[in-house]
Motif scaffolding. Structure first.
Motif, PDB file in Angstrom:
ATOM      1  N   ILE A 111       0.811  -1.236  -0.061  1.00  0.00           N
ATOM      2  CA  ILE A 111      -0.127  -0.169  -0.041  1.00  0.00           C
ATOM      3  C   ILE A 111       0.800   1.308   0.034  1.00  0.00           C
ATOM      4  CG2 ILE A 111      -1.752   1.124   1.348  1.00  0.00           C
ATOM      5  CD1 ILE A 111      -2.875  -1.646   2.454  1.00  0.00           C
ATOM      6  N   SER A 112       1.915   1.219   0.921  1.00  0.00           N
ATOM      7  CA  SER A 112       2.911   2.309   0.735  1.00  0.00           C
ATOM      8  C   SER A 112       3.370   2.771  -0.545  1.00  0.00           C
ATOM      9  CB  SER A 112       3.966   2.026   1.780  1.00  0.00           C
ATOM     10  OG  SER A 112       3.694   1.998   2.962  1.00  0.00           O
ATOM     11  N   PHE A 113       3.838   1.525  -1.345  1.00  0.00           N
ATOM     12  CA  PHE A 113       4.525   1.881  -2.621  1.00  0.00           C
ATOM     13  C   PHE A 113       3.456   2.367  -3.334  1.00  0.00           C
ATOM     14  CE2 PHE A 113       8.964   0.300  -3.348  1.00  0.00           C
ATOM     15  CZ  PHE A 113       9.309   0.175  -1.800  1.00  0.00           C
ATOM     16  N   ILE A 114       2.134   1.767  -3.271  1.00  0.00           N
ATOM     17  CA  ILE A 114       1.196   2.209  -4.488  1.00  0.00           C
ATOM     18  C   ILE A 114       0.690   3.687  -4.055  1.00  0.00           C
ATOM     19  CG2 ILE A 114      -1.374   2.051  -4.847  1.00  0.00           C
ATOM     20  CD1 ILE A 114      -0.862  -1.103  -4.297  1.00  0.00           C
ATOM     21  N   VAL A 115       0.992   4.203  -3.133  1.00  0.00           N
ATOM     22  CA  VAL A 115       1.052   5.838  -3.037  1.00  0.00           C
ATOM     23  C   VAL A 115       2.257   6.518  -3.344  1.00  0.00           C
ATOM     24  CG1 VAL A 115       0.433   7.653  -1.418  1.00  0.00           C
ATOM     25  CG2 VAL A 115      -1.041   5.502  -1.260  1.00  0.00           C
ATOM     26  N   ILE A 116       3.436   5.909  -2.632  1.00  0.00           N
ATOM     27  CA  ILE A 116       4.798   6.664  -2.973  1.00  0.00           C
ATOM     28  C   ILE A 116       5.157   6.730  -4.241  1.00  0.00           C
ATOM     29  CG2 ILE A 116       7.161   6.593  -2.267  1.00  0.00           C
ATOM     30  CD1 ILE A 116       6.232   5.216   0.433  1.00  0.00           C
ATOM     31  N   VAL A 117       5.159   5.613  -4.997  1.00  0.00           N
ATOM     32  CA  VAL A 117       5.712   5.787  -6.306  1.00  0.00           C
ATOM     33  C   VAL A 117       4.927   6.842  -7.517  1.00  0.00           C
ATOM     34  CG1 VAL A 117       6.029   4.293  -8.390  1.00  0.00           C
ATOM     35  CG2 VAL A 117       6.861   3.623  -6.295  1.00  0.00           C
ATOM     36  N   PRO A 118       3.385   6.600  -7.464  1.00  0.00           N
ATOM     37  CA  PRO A 118       2.828   7.634  -8.373  1.00  0.00           C
ATOM     38  C   PRO A 118       2.974   8.996  -7.802  1.00  0.00           C
ATOM     39  CG  PRO A 118       1.485   5.688  -7.905  1.00  0.00           C
ATOM     40  CD  PRO A 118       2.690   5.577  -6.871  1.00  0.00           C
ATOM     41  N   THR A 119       3.021   9.271  -6.443  1.00  0.00           N
ATOM     42  CA  THR A 119       3.046  10.724  -6.013  1.00  0.00           C
ATOM     43  C   THR A 119       4.516  11.027  -6.285  1.00  0.00           C
ATOM     44  OG1 THR A 119       3.634   9.848  -4.018  1.00  0.00           O
ATOM     45  CG2 THR A 119       1.354  10.607  -4.286  1.00  0.00           C
ATOM     46  N   GLY A 120       5.427  10.246  -6.277  1.00  0.00           N
ATOM     47  CA  GLY A 120       6.942  10.521  -6.587  1.00  0.00           C
ATOM     48  C   GLY A 120       6.961  11.110  -7.964  1.00  0.00           C
ATOM     49  N   PHE A 121       6.212  10.481  -9.078  1.00  0.00           N
ATOM     50  CA  PHE A 121       6.329  10.778 -10.321  1.00  0.00           C
ATOM     51  C   PHE A 121       5.560  12.066 -10.431  1.00  0.00           C
ATOM     52  CE2 PHE A 121       7.076   6.336 -11.578  1.00  0.00           C
ATOM     53  CZ  PHE A 121       8.187   6.768 -12.637  1.00  0.00           C
ATOM     54  N   VAL A 122       4.564  12.347  -9.701  1.00  0.00           N
ATOM     55  CA  VAL A 122       3.811  13.787  -9.728  1.00  0.00           C
ATOM     56  C   VAL A 122       4.843  14.824  -9.274  1.00  0.00           C
ATOM     57  CG1 VAL A 122       1.926  15.127  -8.795  1.00  0.00           C
ATOM     58  CG2 VAL A 122       1.557  13.042  -9.496  1.00  0.00           C
ATOM     59  N   ILE A 123       5.624  14.482  -8.447  1.00  0.00           N
ATOM     60  CA  ILE A 123       6.622  15.789  -7.843  1.00  0.00           C
ATOM     61  C   ILE A 123       7.644  15.707  -9.013  1.00  0.00           C
ATOM     62  CG2 ILE A 123       8.392  16.252  -6.130  1.00  0.00           C
ATOM     63  CD1 ILE A 123       6.753  14.299  -4.212  1.00  0.00           C
ATOM     64  N   VAL A 124       8.176  14.675  -9.670  1.00  0.00           N
ATOM     65  CA  VAL A 124       9.117  14.970 -10.584  1.00  0.00           C
ATOM     66  C   VAL A 124       8.645  15.519 -11.858  1.00  0.00           C
ATOM     67  CG1 VAL A 124      10.632  13.667 -12.396  1.00  0.00           C
ATOM     68  CG2 VAL A 124      10.592  12.773 -10.046  1.00  0.00           C
ATOM     69  N   PHE A 125       7.347  15.272 -12.303  1.00  0.00           N
ATOM     70  CA  PHE A 125       6.635  15.974 -13.294  1.00  0.00           C
ATOM     71  C   PHE A 125       5.716  17.197 -12.870  1.00  0.00           C
ATOM     72  CE2 PHE A 125       7.437  11.552 -14.741  1.00  0.00           C
ATOM     73  CZ  PHE A 125       8.458  11.918 -15.682  1.00  0.00           C
ATOM     74  N   GLY A 126       6.251  17.775 -11.819  1.00  0.00           N
ATOM     75  CA  GLY A 126       5.189  18.761 -11.284  1.00  0.00           C
ATOM     76  C   GLY A 126       5.102  19.962 -12.108  1.00  0.00           C
TER      77      GLY A 126
ATOM     78  N   GLY B  42       1.205  23.864  -7.285  1.00  0.00           N
ATOM     79  CA  GLY B  42       0.166  24.292  -6.487  1.00  0.00           C
ATOM     80  C   GLY B  42      -0.480  23.107  -5.469  1.00  0.00           C
ATOM     81  N   THR B  43      -1.475  23.374  -5.386  1.00  0.00           N
ATOM     82  CA  THR B  43      -2.180  22.401  -4.112  1.00  0.00           C
ATOM     83  C   THR B  43      -1.978  21.085  -4.641  1.00  0.00           C
ATOM     84  OG1 THR B  43      -3.892  24.193  -3.969  1.00  0.00           O
ATOM     85  CG2 THR B  43      -4.286  22.051  -2.990  1.00  0.00           C
ATOM     86  N   PHE B  44      -2.152  20.680  -5.866  1.00  0.00           N
ATOM     87  CA  PHE B  44      -2.352  18.956  -6.131  1.00  0.00           C
ATOM     88  C   PHE B  44      -0.998  18.431  -5.874  1.00  0.00           C
ATOM     89  CE2 PHE B  44      -1.534  15.857  -9.343  1.00  0.00           C
ATOM     90  CZ  PHE B  44      -2.389  14.688  -8.865  1.00  0.00           C
ATOM     91  N   VAL B  45       0.098  19.028  -6.357  1.00  0.00           N
ATOM     92  CA  VAL B  45       1.410  18.482  -6.321  1.00  0.00           C
ATOM     93  C   VAL B  45       1.999  18.617  -4.881  1.00  0.00           C
ATOM     94  CG1 VAL B  45       3.696  18.891  -7.117  1.00  0.00           C
ATOM     95  CG2 VAL B  45       2.048  19.400  -8.509  1.00  0.00           C
ATOM     96  N   ARG B  46       1.458  19.833  -4.273  1.00  0.00           N
ATOM     97  CA  ARG B  46       1.802  20.048  -2.759  1.00  0.00           C
ATOM     98  C   ARG B  46       1.143  18.683  -1.999  1.00  0.00           C
ATOM     99  NH1 ARG B  46      -0.155  25.113  -1.421  1.00  0.00           N
ATOM    100  NH2 ARG B  46       1.182  26.035  -3.233  1.00  0.00           N
ATOM    101  N   LEU B  47      -0.002  18.274  -2.249  1.00  0.00           N
ATOM    102  CA  LEU B  47      -0.930  17.209  -1.546  1.00  0.00           C
ATOM    103  C   LEU B  47      -0.165  16.134  -1.987  1.00  0.00           C
ATOM    104  CD1 LEU B  47      -3.297  16.383  -0.160  1.00  0.00           C
ATOM    105  CD2 LEU B  47      -4.257  15.734  -2.609  1.00  0.00           C
ATOM    106  N   CYS B  48       0.418  15.688  -3.198  1.00  0.00           N
ATOM    107  CA  CYS B  48       1.174  14.624  -3.504  1.00  0.00           C
ATOM    108  C   CYS B  48       2.552  14.374  -2.798  1.00  0.00           C
ATOM    109  CB  CYS B  48       1.420  14.527  -5.110  1.00  0.00           C
ATOM    110  SG  CYS B  48      -0.147  14.080  -5.801  1.00  0.00           S
ATOM    111  N   LYS B  49       3.091  15.805  -2.575  1.00  0.00           N
ATOM    112  CA  LYS B  49       4.484  15.593  -1.703  1.00  0.00           C
ATOM    113  C   LYS B  49       4.173  15.457  -0.437  1.00  0.00           C
ATOM    114  CE  LYS B  49       6.358  18.843   0.600  1.00  0.00           C
ATOM    115  NZ  LYS B  49       6.580  19.802   1.304  1.00  0.00           N
TER     116      LYS B  49
END
Lengths: 299, 198
Positions: A107-122, A128-135
């Motif tokens: 479960i951790s990885f399923i959240v950590i990996v996609p949010t990591g991609f959102v940060i990389v392609f911020g 803003g809010t969405f990327v901050r939330l992912c971070k």
């Protein structure tokens, strides 16, 4: 009441002043952190980090995100998945403890990996809010992984050391390049699973440590500065570089792990949900383990 | 039309470490406790002949490294060379700080669990991307003195006129005149390419 309120505010203000004065980056440490003010022997990590982050990190992550699934898509279409009978006998492979620990990590990885991609392609998501939330999710979901990573390491470590089977397994790429169901040399875990295990546990700890350093940023662990001989800001730069580089490998093998469990071996994911593997699957993909189980009379 | 590039310069021979610039900055922009956009540092303290003080903040670098590494692309460089950023886009990741050789970007701890808030740094008193001189701009970025035709407050307040600000050419002319009068040059780096001694 009001008195207490003022007392609280004054304490908070003083605490933040103390925090600022103690800062490892913006306080007294600011001079040693600045390269040309007497730090000529520095590793020039600031310039290195700038170059890597500006030109390479994003591109490499994009390549992994596109190419790894593409290779699997081709593999699925050309060679196809391995299908084993789910009607036959089953082998009990993972006990309750194994399964719970693995599920929390999953479960951790399923959240950590996609949010990591959102940060990389911020920039693609406009910040803003969405990327901050992912971070923030990226950080919060590290906590459950940090709790289970050591139990996970300990519970499987005895099965994870290098074996002759692993060399043979690597020579035939685990039999995944052929459609024929020949017994593949592997113990309870094959060479691919072993690689992923070592990366996810040891690499995972490295990701947690480097990530935590970047999250807390302004902390003081003198031992860390003494051992590495790096100033605080250079420690953070090393963290950022390692977090990205180890991230490439973790993300790539995470994709492999998902492809194997869901697509390449039909129904393989059930073994970590119920604890039971199909006997035919064990016989083919973990032939050495099957032989051992047979000698022990367990199948 | 070719715009001039706005630069700061702190004349080390004149800086008396009075801290007036950083206090003026904190007051003018009503900065929260713990944030100082400008800081006076003393280098080689106690070594005779080598000791000097200087005032550092964002140096508004040409090809600023912070702008190159930002994952959400929140930085923008004005035509006059002032490096600004959009706090509504910023996610507080800290990458700009790792790229900056001067330690200019700072992060207030305002979120839950001590998460880093949006980055704060010197704006050369030029505000941010919000409507010029609006309440919101003032709240997030501080005064916009440049829009009012005023000199950034740190340089305006500098008692010894050590801290200079303006287009790069005028600054270097003033500095050259000072150096030729006293026959002694600078010690500290300006701009990230020199700071990293590329």
């Amino acid at each position: 009441m009001r008195k207490f309120f003022y007392f609280f505010v004054a304490t908070a203000c003083l605490a933040s002043v103390a925090f600022a004065a103690d800062s490892q980056i913006w306080g007294e440490m600011r001079i040693p952190n600045i390269l040309s003010y007497g730090q000529e022997q520095s590793l020039k990590l600031g310039a290195l980090f700038t170059m890597l982050q500006n030109h390479y990190f994003g591109k490499i992550f994009l390549a992994i995100l596109v190419l790894v699934p593409l290779v699997f898509f081709v593999h699925y279409k050309v060679i196809g998945p391995k299908v084993f009978s789910h009607e036959g006998k089953k082998v009990y492979a993972f006990d309750m403890f194994n399964r719970v620990v693995h599920q929390i990590a999953a479960i951790s990885f399923i959240v950590i990996v996609p949010t990591g991609f959102v940060i990389v392609f911020g920039d693609f998501f406009g910040g803003g809010t969405f990327v901050r939330l992912c971070k923030n999710l990226h950080g919060i979901f590290t906590i459950p992984f940090a709790i289970v990573v050591i139990p996970m390491f300990v519970m499987w470590v005895k099965d994870m050391f290098l074996h002759w089977d692993d060399i043979k397994w690597l020579m035939i790429v685990g039999g995944y390049l052929s459609k024929v169901k020949n017994p593949v040399p592997a113990g309870k875990f094959n060479a691919g699973q072993k690689t992923w295990y070592w990366l996810a546990t040891l690499g995972g700890v490295l990701m947690i440590v480097t990530g935590a350093m970047m999250y807390f940023l302004d902390f003081k662990i003198e031992m860390l500065n003494n051992i590495t001989g790096l100033s605080q800001i250079d420690l953070l730069r090393v963290s950022a570089i390692l977090h990205n580089v180890v991230g490439f490998a973790v993300v790539a093998l995470f994709f492999v792990h998902i492809y194997m469990s869901i697509f390449a071996i039909k129904g393989a994911i059930h073994s970590i949900l119920t604890g039971y593997k199909e006997e035919e699957e064990v016989k083919i993909l973990h032939s050495s383990w099957y032989r051992k189980l047979k000698e022990q009379g367990k199948v | 039309m070719e715009y001039a590039r706005m630069k700061f310069y702190c004349d080390e021979a004149r800086c008396i470490e009075c801290d007036g610039c950083s206090i003026a900055c904190a007051e003018a922009h009503e900065l929260p406790v713990g944030i100082s956009r400008r800081k006076v540092v003393t280098i080689n303290e106690g070594i005779p002949g080598k000791e000097f003080s200087t005032s550092i903040a964002c140096m508004h670098c040409t090809d600023a490294p912070c702008e190159q590494v930002c994952p959400v692309d929140c930085f923008y460089i004005r035509e006059d060379g002032i490096v600004l950023h959009d706090k509504d886009k910023c996610i507080g990741c800290g990458y700009c700080l790792y790229a900056c050789p001067f330690g200019a970007p700072q992060f207030p701890r305002d979120g839950a669990f001590g998460a880093k808030g949006a980055m704060d740094k010197c704006t050369m008193c030029a505000g941010g991307p919000l409507e010029t001189n609006s309440k919101e701009e003032r709240h997030l970025y501080g005064q916009n003195r440049i829009a009012e035709g005023k000199v950034p407050v740190c340089a305006a307040m500098c008692a010894t006129k050590a801290l200079l600000v303006g287009d790069a050419e005028s600054i270097s002319n003033i500095y050259r005149a000072r150096v030729s009068a006293r026959g002694k040059g600078a010690n500290s780096p300006y701009g990230w390419d020199r700071a990293y001694t590329k």
